[in-house]
Design a protein around this motif. Structure first.
Motif, PDB file in Angstrom:
ATOM      1  N   VAL A 165       0.274 -22.876  -1.795  1.00 55.13           N
ATOM      2  CA  VAL A 165       1.695 -22.906  -1.443  1.00 55.13           C
ATOM      3  C   VAL A 165       2.102 -24.299  -0.974  1.00 55.13           C
ATOM      4  CG1 VAL A 165       1.756 -20.450  -0.899  1.00 55.13           C
ATOM      5  CG2 VAL A 165       1.213 -22.073   0.902  1.00 55.13           C
ATOM      6  N   ARG A 166       1.181 -25.021  -0.338  1.00 52.23           N
ATOM      7  CA  ARG A 166       1.481 -26.396   0.062  1.00 52.23           C
ATOM      8  C   ARG A 166       1.672 -27.283  -1.160  1.00 52.23           C
ATOM      9  NH1 ARG A 166      -3.085 -27.294   4.825  1.00 52.23           N
ATOM     10  NH2 ARG A 166      -2.106 -25.977   6.445  1.00 52.23           N
ATOM     11  N   CYS A 167       0.807 -27.125  -2.158  1.00 52.46           N
ATOM     12  CA  CYS A 167       0.937 -27.922  -3.380  1.00 52.46           C
ATOM     13  C   CYS A 167       2.213 -27.574  -4.136  1.00 52.46           C
ATOM     14  CB  CYS A 167      -0.282 -27.707  -4.269  1.00 52.46           C
ATOM     15  SG  CYS A 167      -1.816 -28.417  -3.628  1.00 52.46           S
ATOM     16  N   LEU A 168       2.592 -26.312  -4.154  1.00 51.16           N
ATOM     17  CA  LEU A 168       3.848 -25.926  -4.806  1.00 51.16           C
ATOM     18  C   LEU A 168       5.035 -26.600  -4.126  1.00 51.16           C
ATOM     19  CD1 LEU A 168       3.273 -22.116  -5.461  1.00 51.16           C
ATOM     20  CD2 LEU A 168       3.565 -23.888  -7.189  1.00 51.16           C
ATOM     21  N   THR A 169       5.030 -26.611  -2.804  1.00 51.94           N
ATOM     22  CA  THR A 169       6.110 -27.282  -2.078  1.00 51.94           C
ATOM     23  C   THR A 169       6.121 -28.777  -2.367  1.00 51.94           C
ATOM     24  OG1 THR A 169       5.928 -25.643  -0.308  1.00 51.94           O
ATOM     25  CG2 THR A 169       7.091 -27.682   0.204  1.00 51.94           C
TER      26      THR A 169
END
Length: 513
Positions: A165-169
């Protein structure tokens, strides 16, 4: 041509990793290996499965406590020569620079997460879906080594979802373009059940699930291990195998089908979401293959935290000068929500019950925010310091109260079992100020005594003293040296003998000055 640390071929419009100079050395040491691995600059993580093998050998050398300049031999040396050959081949593979096409396309981000006993990883793809065609390209990936301490596979899978989810953000912020949908895939049932759970979770799991839930635009899916391209990044592979892998560069083939045709399960299987599942190893590629289809669900449709840590209705208590105003505003918001739900109220003005419910809401919030470990210990029937010192327990309203020697006294419940409040919270400061003003700006002892009729604050006397020092009314009325000096000047003027008045005047003033 070099661009941001990468090689850009302007004729073919492709990017490549800069060539790694792996000069032969007479002796291979840990310092030499680390310097060569660090020289590979791959900011997008395109070759993360290859560089992961280099990280693993460094971790292995650390476990063996090999010195920086100690020669590496045996199996470690053979493994390093294989990794060295793979690193030298990275620069020979080029990837297209432009992966975003023009036109009226729907942009969809796809993220796959996976973990093994050695590492956990995530990979992000961009799907562009047009009227006639659609294509999927690799955007970003990240792989991290698993901690050397023993940690279960379900927890590693949860950590993979977290960096997912951090990489998606990160990708959304850097792309600066409209993203229509965001999907995240994982092959761990435990991680998905933790995200959907409304139960009290362990601290390690709860902190990571809390951050995952902050990203509310992500649709989570269950995917089989064989269809998870992040499995490559969590285990590592050679450069040749990575270049030939279609799933690494474009994802599984079933992504090209319409989203509505993706196989979907109505619910998770009935396996328990504990941490006693069979651990997986690098040699064992079968992970939870008892599920043959994918699961798609939104993790935020029916999630209600048992222990809310968010501020009630987003109200900032720092913006209110008195707890009375804060509670009335909270009560009015509760009443407004009740009226929206067609609830009826007998009185137009707020009742004492509504004010009390608002206060209980704020007390519960500050307790869960500052004493979360106490709740976990009490629910898990474990011992904690506050429970041993103050006899803390949870009452029928879910509030923390303290037991004392007055438990059998003929007093109110609040006096016999006062509510526990944190010492440095802004709500506690407002409570202290209210009691201080209610007692007409009495001193520390009187204010503290009144507070303990209902509340218990650890280090209460120091907390009350700190709040009272900030009271402007008390500071203005009490005065200090100036008040004493004025009284002495008045006394000198009233003395009958002028000569004695001068002597007394300067003697006393010198003493105080």
């Amino acid at each position: 041509m070099k661009v941001l640390g990468l090689e850009w071929n302007r004729e073919t419009d492709t990017l490549a990793i800069q060539k790694v100079h792996l000069s032969s050395a007479q002796s291979v040491t840990k310092r030499f290996i680390l310097s060569k691995i660090a020289s590979v600059f791959d900011p997008l993580g395109i070759f993360a499965p290859v560089t992961l093998r280099g990280k693993l050998i460094i971790q292995t050398l650390w476990k063996k406590k090999i010195g920086w300049d100690q020669k590496v031999d045996g199996q470690d040396l053979i493994m390093w020569h294989e990794i060295q050959r793979d690193l030298s081949k990275i620069s020979g593979h080029e990837i297209p620079r432009c992966i975003v096409s023009g036109g009226d396309n729907r942009n969809i981000l796809l993220c796959f997460c996976d973990a093994s006993t050695k590492a956990y990883a995530t990979i992000v793809y961009m799907m562009q879906k047009g009227d006639l065609e659609q294509h999927i390209e690799l955007m970003f990936s990240k792989a991290r080594l698993a901690p050397t301490t023993n940690i279960s596979i379900p927890r590693l899978e949860l950590m993979a979802v977290l960096i997912g989810v951090r990489c998606l953000t990160f990708v959304q912020d850097q792309m600066k373009m409209q993203i229509d949908e965001v999907h995240l895939f994982t092959d761990s049932q435990c991680a998905l059940k933790w995200i959907m759970s409304t139960k009290e979770l362990p601290v390690f799991v709860k902190n990571r699930v809390k951050e995952i839930k902050e990203h509310k635009n992500i649709i989570f899916h269950y995917v089989k291990s064989n269809d998870n391209p992040a499995d490559i990044a969590s285990r590592g592979c050679s450069t040749e195998d990575l270049v030939k892998s279609y799933s690494w560069w474009h994802g599984p083939e079933w992504l090209l089908h319409d989203i509505s045709k993706w196989p979907v399960l109505d619910r998770l299987s009935n396996t328990e979401d504990d941490e006693t599942n069979k651990p997986k190893t690098i040699e064992n590629d079968e992970k939870e293959n008892n599920i043959s289809e994918n699961l798609s669900f939104s993790a935020f449709g029916a999630i209600n935290d048992c222990f809310p840590t968010s501020v009630p209705f987003g109200i900032n208590p720092m913006k209110y000068s008195s707890v009375t105003k804060l509670l009335r505003v909270t009560a009015y918001v509760r009443r407004f929500i009740g009226k929206m739900k067609k609830e009826k109220y007998s009185s137009q003005s707020l009742t004492s019950k509504e004010i009390q419910e608002a206060e209980d809401m704020w007390i519960k919030h500050v307790q869960h925010t500052n004493f979360s470990e106490v709740y976990e210990a009490l629910i898990g029937k474990k011992k904690c310091n506050l429970q041993l010192q103050l006899g803390v327990f949870i009452d029928k309203n879910g509030l923390l109260r303290c037991k004392g020697r007055l438990e059998n006294a003929s007093l109110t419940e609040s006096a016999r079992n006062p509510l526990l409040l944190p010492r440095d919270d802004s709500f506690t400061v407002l409570i202290v100020e209210r009691e201080h003003k209610r007692l007409f700006h009495s001193g520390v002892s009187q204010t503290l005594s009144q507070l303990r009729h209902r509340y218990w604050i650890p280090s209460g006397r120091a907390t009350v003293r700190k709040v009272l020092r900030q009271c402007l009314v008390c500071r203005r009325v009490e005065g200090g040296r100036t008040k004493c000096l004025l009284w002495l000047l008045y006394l000198v003027q009233e003395l009958p003998n002028p000569h004695h008045s001068v002597i007394l005047d300067w003697t006393i003033l010198d003493h105080y000055i």
